[in-house]
Scaffold this motif. Sequence first.
Motif, short mmCIF file in Angstrom:
data_model
loop_
_atom_site.label_atom_id
_atom_site.label_comp_id
_atom_site.label_asym_id
_atom_site.label_seq_id
_atom_site.Cartn_x
_atom_site.Cartn_y
_atom_site.Cartn_z
N ARG A 193 0.81 -1.22 0.00
CA ARG A 193 0.00 0.00 0.00
C ARG A 193 0.84 1.27 0.00
N ILE A 194 2.14 1.13 0.13
CA ILE A 194 3.03 2.29 0.05
C ILE A 194 4.03 2.03 -1.07
N TRP A 195 3.89 2.74 -2.17
CA TRP A 195 4.76 2.58 -3.33
C TRP A 195 5.69 3.79 -3.42
N VAL A 196 6.96 3.54 -3.14
CA VAL A 196 7.98 4.58 -3.15
C VAL A 196 8.72 4.53 -4.48
N LEU A 197 8.88 5.68 -5.14
CA LEU A 197 9.65 5.74 -6.37
C LEU A 197 11.11 6.02 -6.03
N ALA A 198 12.01 5.18 -6.52
CA ALA A 198 13.42 5.25 -6.16
C ALA A 198 14.28 5.43 -7.40
N LEU A 199 15.17 6.40 -7.36
CA LEU A 199 16.12 6.60 -8.45
C LEU A 199 17.37 5.78 -8.17
N SER A 200 17.51 4.63 -8.83
CA SER A 200 18.70 3.81 -8.63
C SER A 200 19.86 4.37 -9.46
N LYS A 201 21.08 4.03 -9.06
CA LYS A 201 22.29 4.55 -9.72
C LYS A 201 22.29 6.07 -9.73
N SER A 202 21.81 6.65 -8.63
CA SER A 202 21.65 8.11 -8.58
C SER A 202 22.99 8.84 -8.65
N ASP A 203 24.10 8.14 -8.41
CA ASP A 203 25.41 8.78 -8.51
C ASP A 203 25.71 9.23 -9.94
N LEU A 204 25.02 8.64 -10.92
CA LEU A 204 25.22 9.03 -12.31
C LEU A 204 24.54 10.36 -12.64
N LEU A 205 23.67 10.82 -11.72
CA LEU A 205 22.96 12.08 -11.90
C LEU A 205 23.17 12.94 -10.65
N PRO A 206 24.41 13.35 -10.40
CA PRO A 206 24.72 14.04 -9.14
C PRO A 206 23.99 15.37 -8.97
N GLU A 207 23.52 15.94 -10.06
CA GLU A 207 22.83 17.23 -9.98
C GLU A 207 21.36 17.08 -9.56
N VAL A 208 20.87 15.85 -9.48
CA VAL A 208 19.46 15.60 -9.17
C VAL A 208 19.32 15.17 -7.71
N ASP A 209 18.55 15.93 -6.93
CA ASP A 209 18.20 15.49 -5.59
C ASP A 209 16.81 14.88 -5.61
N ALA A 210 16.30 14.47 -4.45
CA ALA A 210 15.00 13.79 -4.42
C ALA A 210 13.88 14.69 -4.90
N HIS A 211 13.96 15.97 -4.59
CA HIS A 211 12.93 16.91 -5.07
C HIS A 211 13.00 17.05 -6.59
N GLY A 212 14.24 17.10 -7.13
CA GLY A 212 14.40 17.17 -8.57
C GLY A 212 13.92 15.92 -9.26
N PHE A 213 14.14 14.76 -8.63
CA PHE A 213 13.65 13.49 -9.18
C PHE A 213 12.13 13.49 -9.24
N LYS A 214 11.50 13.93 -8.18
CA LYS A 214 10.04 14.02 -8.17
C LYS A 214 9.55 14.96 -9.26
N ALA A 215 10.19 16.13 -9.37
CA ALA A 215 9.77 17.11 -10.37
C ALA A 215 9.92 16.57 -11.78
N LEU A 216 11.00 15.83 -12.03
CA LEU A 216 11.22 15.24 -13.36
C LEU A 216 10.10 14.28 -13.72
N LEU A 217 9.71 13.44 -12.78
CA LEU A 217 8.65 12.47 -13.04
C LEU A 217 7.31 13.16 -13.28
N VAL A 218 7.01 14.16 -12.46
CA VAL A 218 5.75 14.88 -12.63
C VAL A 218 5.72 15.59 -13.98
N GLU A 219 6.84 16.20 -14.36
CA GLU A 219 6.91 16.93 -15.62
C GLU A 219 6.77 16.00 -16.82
N LYS A 220 7.45 14.87 -16.77
CA LYS A 220 7.57 14.01 -17.96
C LYS A 220 6.46 12.98 -18.08
N VAL A 221 5.98 12.42 -16.96
CA VAL A 221 5.06 11.28 -17.07
C VAL A 221 3.94 11.33 -16.03
#
Length: 395
Positions: A193-221
């Motif tokens: 009942r709790i689905w967490v979205l996780a950015l794996s291999k996040s070291d490859l995108l050092p400029e993206v924090d969790a807020h940026g990851f959320k914003a990217l998903l909302v913007e794109k899909v």
Amino acid sequence: MAAAKSRTREQHIAVFGGSGSGKTVLVSSFYGPTQEPQFAKDNLYEVVADDTGQSDKLYQSYLGMKNAAKVPASTRFTHTAYSFLVRPKAWSEERAKNSKPFDALRLVWHDYPGEWFEESAEGEEESRRRVETFTALLSSDVALLLVDGQLLRDNAGSEELYLKSLLTNIRSELLRLKPELLKNGKPLAQFPRIWVLALSKSDLLPEVDAHGFKALLVEKVSDELDQLRQELRGFVQAPEAMSFAEDFILLSSAKFEPGKIEVTERVGVDAVLPLAAILPFERHVSWAKKLHDGGKVAEKIFSKAGGMAGLAAMGALFVVKKIKLPGPLGLVAGFAASLVSKDSIERGAALAGEKLKTVNAEALAKRDYLTAMLTRFKLDLEEAERKGILVRSKK
């Protein structure tokens, strides 16, 4: 032996993601460091694998990364459940107090083969295994849905191409399995009942924090996220007691360089255990308060939730609605009242900031190691939020 088992509460976490998204490396990176001498010095608890063979394999994989830059082999088309006992280091002393409903947690870690989201089943045997595997994952409180950082980087500027494919594949697999999982079309009480979205291999995108990851998903899909959310809601009773894409975390199992793997440079992995242990506790308390049609719906859902989440939810229902629960459910509510020191369930779930630090310090001073461990988990989640590694739902 039976008494020891009855004093352990289970939390299940299911890990979903495409092939190559890092599920196998993640579990090795989670377990390996807990077996190092430094871990025992730095933490109040220990992690013990229930299966010695699994323990050796996971630790071997971790040491292979650490000492020989060897990436663990992927497990194609294989579902594995890893079971870890998480207990205070002063476990025997904690058990002797016998003053709390449990004295250790068991984290059961499931993964769903990524290939099954991307390829059609070959024959009846594989179809049967897919249904059996997904059924095994239904006991989970938390599901981690991995978004592959490598594929996001490969599709920079057009990330939606990868993201839409990922979410569509998962939704299609759920649609295919739905008739087998919902007997007579009846929604399930037990389901992640709790689905967490996780950015794996996040070291490859050092400029993206969790807020940026959320914003990217909302913007794109955002449309695809909502379609998958609605599909998941169709699986469960009382879908208002469910969250999807409300929590986001960055994960990196290690820093991979040519001929070298820096296993100490991890991101978010240390938050997985606190997330699995604490998030259901907090969320179930909130949901129990929101269910207004008496105790029946909540009783049906939360009595099957298991572990700390179920205890907390039933306790919250008891405290908030003053419902006298029948039989063993009444005992559950009573047990839950002592879950976090002498605070009520609601206050325990809401503990934060300086008050949380105070409770943690008091628990240490009183040698109340279980409360110290659980409040430490909550503090770890707060720290992950401050660092931009985690975004938790505000609902």
